[in-house]
Design a protein around this motif. Structure first.
Motif, mmCIF file in Angstrom:
data_model
loop_
_atom_site.group_PDB
_atom_site.id
_atom_site.type_symbol
_atom_site.label_atom_id
_atom_site.label_comp_id
_atom_site.label_asym_id
_atom_site.label_seq_id
_atom_site.Cartn_x
_atom_site.Cartn_y
_atom_site.Cartn_z
ATOM 1 N N GLN A 1 0.964 -1.199 -0.055
ATOM 2 C CA GLN A 1 -0.073 0.071 0.071
ATOM 3 C C GLN A 1 0.845 1.274 0.038
ATOM 4 O O GLN A 1 1.998 1.269 0.613
ATOM 5 N N GLU B 1 -3.870 7.673 5.967
ATOM 6 C CA GLU B 1 -4.424 6.665 5.202
ATOM 7 C C GLU B 1 -3.940 5.343 5.481
ATOM 8 O O GLU B 1 -4.793 4.304 5.720
ATOM 9 N N GLN C 1 -5.403 4.489 9.111
ATOM 10 C CA GLN C 1 -6.849 4.339 9.104
ATOM 11 C C GLN C 1 -7.606 3.440 8.259
ATOM 12 O O GLN C 1 -8.843 3.174 8.352
ATOM 13 N N GLN C 2 -6.999 3.385 6.930
ATOM 14 C CA GLN C 2 -7.541 2.698 5.790
ATOM 15 C C GLN C 2 -6.816 1.550 5.319
ATOM 16 O O GLN C 2 -6.347 1.762 4.292
ATOM 17 N N ALA D 1 -4.896 -1.460 3.382
ATOM 18 C CA ALA D 1 -5.590 -1.857 2.305
ATOM 19 C C ALA D 1 -5.652 -3.605 2.365
ATOM 20 O O ALA D 1 -6.289 -4.117 1.457
ATOM 21 N N HIS E 1 -16.597 0.006 14.561
ATOM 22 C CA HIS E 1 -16.526 -0.468 12.830
ATOM 23 C C HIS E 1 -15.226 -1.528 12.833
ATOM 24 O O HIS E 1 -14.310 -1.557 13.584
ATOM 25 N N THR F 1 -13.031 -3.706 9.831
ATOM 26 C CA THR F 1 -12.808 -4.008 8.201
ATOM 27 C C THR F 1 -12.630 -5.353 7.969
ATOM 28 O O THR F 1 -11.978 -6.045 8.615
ATOM 29 N N ARG G 1 -12.322 -5.988 0.060
ATOM 30 C CA ARG G 1 -12.473 -5.291 1.283
ATOM 31 C C ARG G 1 -13.600 -4.557 1.549
ATOM 32 O O ARG G 1 -14.107 -3.874 1.081
ATOM 33 N N ARG G 2 -14.230 -4.930 2.801
ATOM 34 C CA ARG G 2 -15.360 -4.070 3.274
ATOM 35 C C ARG G 2 -15.089 -3.296 4.747
ATOM 36 O O ARG G 2 -14.608 -4.153 5.422
ATOM 37 N N VAL G 3 -15.582 -1.823 4.791
ATOM 38 C CA VAL G 3 -15.626 -1.324 6.012
ATOM 39 C C VAL G 3 -16.912 -1.645 6.581
ATOM 40 O O VAL G 3 -18.031 -1.126 6.100
#
Length: 379
Positions: free
Chosen positions: A217, A223, A226-227, A229, A345, A347, A363-365
């Protein structure tokens, strides 16, 4: 000076050090190459420096083929982890070395060299130490000498290979903040190799996470944290809890819980792996309709953060949650206390039926839905 790395590959016998690596580095950007040992980050840095060459691929600078340019002519400043200072030379002579060995036509005069070294000594906060030898300096001072030596040749690209790895924690923190200020002042294009995620997240404009010779990534520090991949990025960056789950009828099934959630629309039923950060777990001291029942096993404070280890029977595993230290005291959390755990939440990576591995492409959050009463207890 935009640097374009296109499909680089490098093998050492059967070991793939780089496997189809592509990356663009903008002028004045601070990029951190982050990954475990053997991920390929140092090999990539050596190719940028001209100390190694790929088996295939391209490396260009504003369209110029750098692979055809010698290391000496690339305009690169390189700083190593273990300083690599000349022990028999003074601080002044170490910094001046790169200027004195230039071809005569490009070599500054003695006066110009002295003026440039004096300015650099002030810039790296070592003025007054010009006549000392490396053995008379602390580790942090030696590293600043190494950086000044790299800057003396006025490089277009500054390469740093784990420059703080040999220093103790407090010196490392002070030096990396100083380095960031120096980068902002000089606007140099900088590539920094590290396996320390905290260094990468604090210093870099963009972080390149590498694993097994490939880029997992690329993104800003925010990013990347927090996100994430891929599962690897989740597990390598920061702390995370890994949960075996199932997607079933638009719900997330984990342990004894079937969570209604946003983010699962259209998701196929099947096994999956979910990740949740410790700070994204909410703890309440009373039973609730949704959430896992857990027992507090251990609490320890790290500064202002309370780390809470939880035993969750329905998941057959433990989880780690994080709270503010004052909040943990206010809730009177103690080992043995029974709480309800609710993820804010998660991932989710569905398992690929062909290879049995989590699929980053799917991938789904996922955001579980809770009652207003439960949300009020969080606060």
């Amino acid at each position: 000076m935009t640097i374009a790395i296109n499909h680089l590959a490098r093998r050492f016998a059967e070991f793939r050090a780089l496997d189809d690596v592509s990356l663009s580095i903008a002028p004045g950007e601070f990029v951190a190459l982050l990954g475990p040992s053997g991920s390929g980050k140092t090999t990539l840095l050596r190719i940028l420096a001209g100390l190694d060459f790929p088996d295939s691929g391209e490396l260009t600078q504003d369209g110029r083929d750098l692979l055809r340019v010698s290391a000496r002519d690339r305009g690169v400043g390189l700083v190593f982890q273990h300083y690599a200072l000349f022990r028999h030379m003074t601080v002044f002579e170490n910094i001046a070395f790169g200027l004195r060995v230039r071809p005569r036509a490009r070599r500054p005069s003695k006066a110009e060299i002295a003026e440039r070294v004096d300015k650099l000594l002030k810039r790296v906060q070592l003025d007054g130490l010009a006549q000392r030898y490396p053995a008379q300096l602390s580790g942090g001072q030696r590293q600043r000498v190494a950086l000044a030596r790299a800057l003396a040749i006025e490089p277009e690209l500054l390469l740093l290979d784990q420059p703080f790895g040999a220093l103790d924690a407090q010196v490392r923190i002070a030096l990396r903040r100083w380095l960031r200020h120096l980068h902002e002042e000089l606007h140099l294009t900088t590539v920094f190799v590290t396996h320390d995620q905290e260094e990468a997240l604090e210093l870099a404009d963009r972080v390149v996470v590498m694993n097994r010779g490939r880029i997992e990534q690329v993104g800003t520090p925010e990013e990347i944290y927090q996100q994430p991949a891929t599962p690897f990025v989740f597990e390598f960056i920061g702390k995370s809890n890994k949960l075996p789950v199932r997607i079933q009828g638009g719900r997330l099934v984990a342990g004894d819980q079937r969570l209604d959630a946003d983010g699962l629309d259209g998701a196929a039923d099947g096994s999956a792996v979910a990740y949740v950060r410790p700070e994204h777990l909410a703890l309440t001291p009373t039973p609730l309709e949704s959430g896992w029942r857990a027992t507090v096993r251990h609490i320890y404070l790290a500064g202002s953060i309370a780390h809470v280890e939880l035993d969750v029977p329905s998941l057959s595993q433990s989880l780690e949650a994080e709270l503010g230290g004052e909040e943990a005291q206010r809730r009177a959390l103690q080992p043995g206390a029974v709480v309800t755990v609710q993820p804010r939440h998660l991932t989710v990576f569905p398992i690929d039926g062909k290879n049995g591995e989590p699929d980053p492409a799917r991938r789904r959050v996922v955001h579980p839905r809770y009652s207003q009463a439960a949300l009020a207890r969080w606060r």
